[in-house]
Design a protein around this motif. Structure first.
Motif, short mmCIF file in Angstrom:
data_model
loop_
_atom_site.label_atom_id
_atom_site.label_comp_id
_atom_site.label_asym_id
_atom_site.label_seq_id
_atom_site.Cartn_x
_atom_site.Cartn_y
_atom_site.Cartn_z
N LEU A 132 0.86 -1.19 0.00
CA LEU A 132 0.00 0.00 0.00
C LEU A 132 0.89 1.23 0.00
CD1 LEU A 132 -3.11 0.65 2.09
CD2 LEU A 132 -1.15 2.07 2.54
N ASN A 133 0.69 2.13 -0.92
CA ASN A 133 1.50 3.35 -0.99
C ASN A 133 0.58 4.56 -0.82
OD1 ASN A 133 3.07 2.02 -4.01
ND2 ASN A 133 3.29 1.33 -1.91
N VAL A 134 0.91 5.38 0.16
CA VAL A 134 0.14 6.60 0.38
C VAL A 134 1.02 7.78 -0.01
CG1 VAL A 134 -1.35 7.80 1.99
CG2 VAL A 134 -0.67 5.46 2.48
N VAL A 135 0.55 8.56 -0.97
CA VAL A 135 1.35 9.68 -1.48
C VAL A 135 0.92 10.94 -0.74
CG1 VAL A 135 2.05 10.92 -3.56
CG2 VAL A 135 1.42 8.51 -3.72
N GLU A 136 1.66 11.29 0.30
CA GLU A 136 1.24 12.41 1.16
C GLU A 136 2.04 13.67 0.85
OE1 GLU A 136 -0.29 10.16 5.17
OE2 GLU A 136 1.40 11.54 5.32
N PRO A 137 1.36 14.72 0.36
CA PRO A 137 2.09 15.97 0.20
C PRO A 137 2.54 16.47 1.57
CG PRO A 137 -0.25 16.27 -0.30
CD PRO A 137 -0.06 14.82 0.01
N THR A 138 3.78 16.96 1.67
CA THR A 138 4.23 17.61 2.90
C THR A 138 4.38 19.11 2.67
OG1 THR A 138 6.45 16.87 2.28
CG2 THR A 138 5.34 15.61 3.97
N SER A 139 4.40 19.51 1.41
CA SER A 139 4.35 20.92 1.00
C SER A 139 4.04 20.89 -0.49
CB SER A 139 5.69 21.62 1.26
OG SER A 139 6.63 21.22 0.27
N PHE A 140 4.03 22.08 -1.14
CA PHE A 140 3.67 22.06 -2.56
C PHE A 140 4.74 21.41 -3.43
CE2 PHE A 140 6.04 25.47 -4.80
CZ PHE A 140 6.70 26.04 -3.72
N ASN A 141 5.96 21.29 -2.90
CA ASN A 141 6.99 20.66 -3.73
C ASN A 141 7.75 19.54 -3.03
OD1 ASN A 141 8.49 22.20 -2.01
ND2 ASN A 141 9.30 23.59 -3.56
N THR A 142 7.18 19.01 -1.94
CA THR A 142 7.79 17.85 -1.29
C THR A 142 6.70 16.84 -0.94
OG1 THR A 142 7.63 18.91 0.87
CG2 THR A 142 9.74 19.09 -0.27
N THR A 143 7.08 15.57 -0.96
CA THR A 143 6.10 14.50 -0.78
C THR A 143 6.70 13.38 0.05
OG1 THR A 143 5.12 15.04 -2.91
CG2 THR A 143 4.70 12.83 -2.08
N LYS A 144 5.87 12.84 0.92
CA LYS A 144 6.28 11.63 1.65
C LYS A 144 5.45 10.48 1.10
CE LYS A 144 4.99 10.63 6.11
NZ LYS A 144 5.06 10.79 7.56
N VAL A 145 6.10 9.39 0.74
CA VAL A 145 5.36 8.23 0.26
C VAL A 145 5.50 7.12 1.30
CG1 VAL A 145 4.91 6.71 -1.69
CG2 VAL A 145 5.98 8.93 -2.08
N ARG A 146 4.37 6.78 1.91
CA ARG A 146 4.38 5.73 2.95
C ARG A 146 4.13 4.39 2.28
NH1 ARG A 146 -0.39 7.77 6.52
NH2 ARG A 146 0.18 6.12 7.97
N PHE A 147 5.12 3.52 2.31
CA PHE A 147 4.95 2.14 1.82
C PHE A 147 4.58 1.27 3.02
CE2 PHE A 147 6.83 1.15 -2.50
CZ PHE A 147 6.73 2.44 -2.97
N ARG A 148 3.41 0.65 2.96
CA ARG A 148 2.97 -0.23 4.04
C ARG A 148 2.77 -1.63 3.46
NH1 ARG A 148 4.96 3.20 6.06
NH2 ARG A 148 4.30 4.67 7.66
N THR A 149 3.42 -2.62 4.08
CA THR A 149 3.39 -3.98 3.55
C THR A 149 2.42 -4.84 4.36
OG1 THR A 149 5.61 -3.82 2.71
CG2 THR A 149 4.82 -6.04 3.18
N TYR A 150 1.50 -5.46 3.65
CA TYR A 150 0.56 -6.42 4.25
C TYR A 150 0.82 -7.77 3.58
CZ TYR A 150 -2.04 -2.73 6.59
OH TYR A 150 -2.40 -1.70 7.43
N MET A 151 1.10 -8.79 4.39
CA MET A 151 1.55 -10.04 3.80
C MET A 151 0.72 -11.23 4.26
SD MET A 151 5.44 -11.31 3.57
CE MET A 151 6.02 -9.69 3.68
N TYR A 152 0.54 -12.19 3.33
CA TYR A 152 -0.08 -13.45 3.73
C TYR A 152 0.96 -14.24 4.52
CZ TYR A 152 -3.41 -12.20 0.10
OH TYR A 152 -4.32 -11.53 -0.66
#
Ligand code: FES
Ligand SMILES: [Fe+2]
Length: 358
Positions: free
Chosen positions: A277-297
């Motif tokens: 799961l990737n959440v593309v979170e703006p932290t400002s108008f020209n910077t971004t944090k992408v949260r990679f969350r792993t869910y596994m069987y």
């Protein structure tokens, strides 16, 4: 109006200004992010009865303090984390407390957000009333994850339905959040450039050699739904692929990955080992944090270790950061879409236009 034509064959892309303007970005936050759904956290954060977990939604951008709770009957709640007296932040860390009590003047709330008590208010008239309860925030639990929206234009059920139906053959409720295989990436680019790049496979042969080696690029397919879209990654027989039951629309296909994107900034990448799961979170108008969350069987670790996720991410960041520099140019205006390979990007730009103008 942003001038996105509903006909991809005629349409231009968003302008360079959309990505570089702080003024437009501030409108995007209110028009899009305050009215769409967000991955808040893994539902494990309120796993047991009587638990409390505060979340700051999109730090530095939406900055909305909310709190999730699970009451003694096992029912989950989500509400404002701001005291209805004079606005103190109520909860600052997860706990197992039975009540929420304000550290400023002692107002107490139950775990469903209802007002419980307050000292020195005996003489107050018409007190307490509905406004003294904590405002409820829409939320939903799906596949062990918590999603929330401050003021949703459409329901989460409506957005997720195509995914739920297509993937009903997978035991999604068996997936387990794996913190050790989850991480955050920081990208020096506008959040929408990162999404644009995700939404097309046109760049795969140019930018991702290792991923390309797993895919049959000729059969890479796009499907557009109202508020989400799918890129169907067909394997070339070399990599692990889904065991799809007879009668399913994908039966007989060598599906390597279902790449789903939910407007505006959520990516659900389903692989045989589970979900990235990737959440593309703006932290400002020209910077971004992408949260990679792993869910596994359970037991799928070896297949996960084989997939080139980190390498692919580095390659995407490399290209997106260069586009961020490119769109600063006085000479770049806007582009056109490939009608066959950029349907997803066009869909994204249309939805941006729809939210920005309503
Ligand atoms: S601000 Fe919470 S009790 Fe006063
Ligand atoms: Fe990519």
């Amino acid at each position: 109006m942003l001038g996105i034509n509903p006909d991809i064959r005629k349409s231009h892309t968003l302008t360079g200004e959309f990505y570089r303007s702080e003024v437009i970005f501030n409108q995007v936050i209110e028009k899009i992010f305050a009215r769409s759904w967000h991955y808040a956290d893994d539902a494990g954060c309120i796993k047991s009865n009587i638990s409390i977990q505060p979340i700051n939604l999109l730090p530095g951008v939406l900055d909305e303090p909310i709190v999730f709770t699970r009451d003694k009957n096992g029912k989950a709640h989500c509400m404002s984390n701001v005291c209805t007296h004079r606005g103190m932040i109520l909860v600052e860390e997860g706990s197992k407390s039975r009540i929420i009590s304000c550290k400023y003047h002692g107002r107490c709330f139950r775990l469903d957000g209802s007002f419980k008590s307050m000292p020195a208010f005996e003489e107050a008239e018409g007190f307490p009333c509905e406004d003294d309860n904590l405002p409820q925030v829409p939320f939903t639990e799906w596949a062990g994850m918590l999603f929330t929206s401050l003021n949703p234009l459409v329901s989460f059920e409506e957005i997720i339905r195509p995914i739920q139906e297509r993937l009903s053959f997978l035991p999604l409720d068996k997936m387990v959040f794996d913190a050790s295989r989850s991480k955050d990436y920081f990208v020096n680019a506008n959040w929408a450039l990162y999404c644009d790049n995700y939404l097309e496979g046109l760049h795969i042969p140019f930018v991702h050699p290792a991923l390309n080696a797993n895919l049959d690029f000729e059969n890479y397919a796009y499907e557009i739904y109202p508020y989400c879209n799918l890129q169907l990654g067909i394997g070339n027989g070399q990599a692990d692929s889904f065991d799809i039951p007879e009668g399913h629309q994908d039966y007989g296909k060598d599906v390597y990955a279902y790449y789903y994107w939910l407007f505006p900034n959520l990516m659900l990448n389903f692989y045989t080992w589970g979900l990235s799961l990737n959440v593309v979170e703006p932290t400002s108008f020209n910077t971004t944090k992408v949260r990679f969350r792993t869910y596994m069987y359970p037991g799928a670790e070896a297949v996960f270790e084989d997939s080139p996720l980190d390498e692919t991410e580095m390659e995407d960041e490399w290209v997106v950061e260069r586009v961020q520099k490119g769109i600063q140019s006085r000479m770049y205006k806007r582009g056109r879409f490939s009608p066959s390979m950029e349907k997803g990007v066009h869909h994204f730009h249309r939805l941006i236009q729809e939210y920005m103008s309503s």
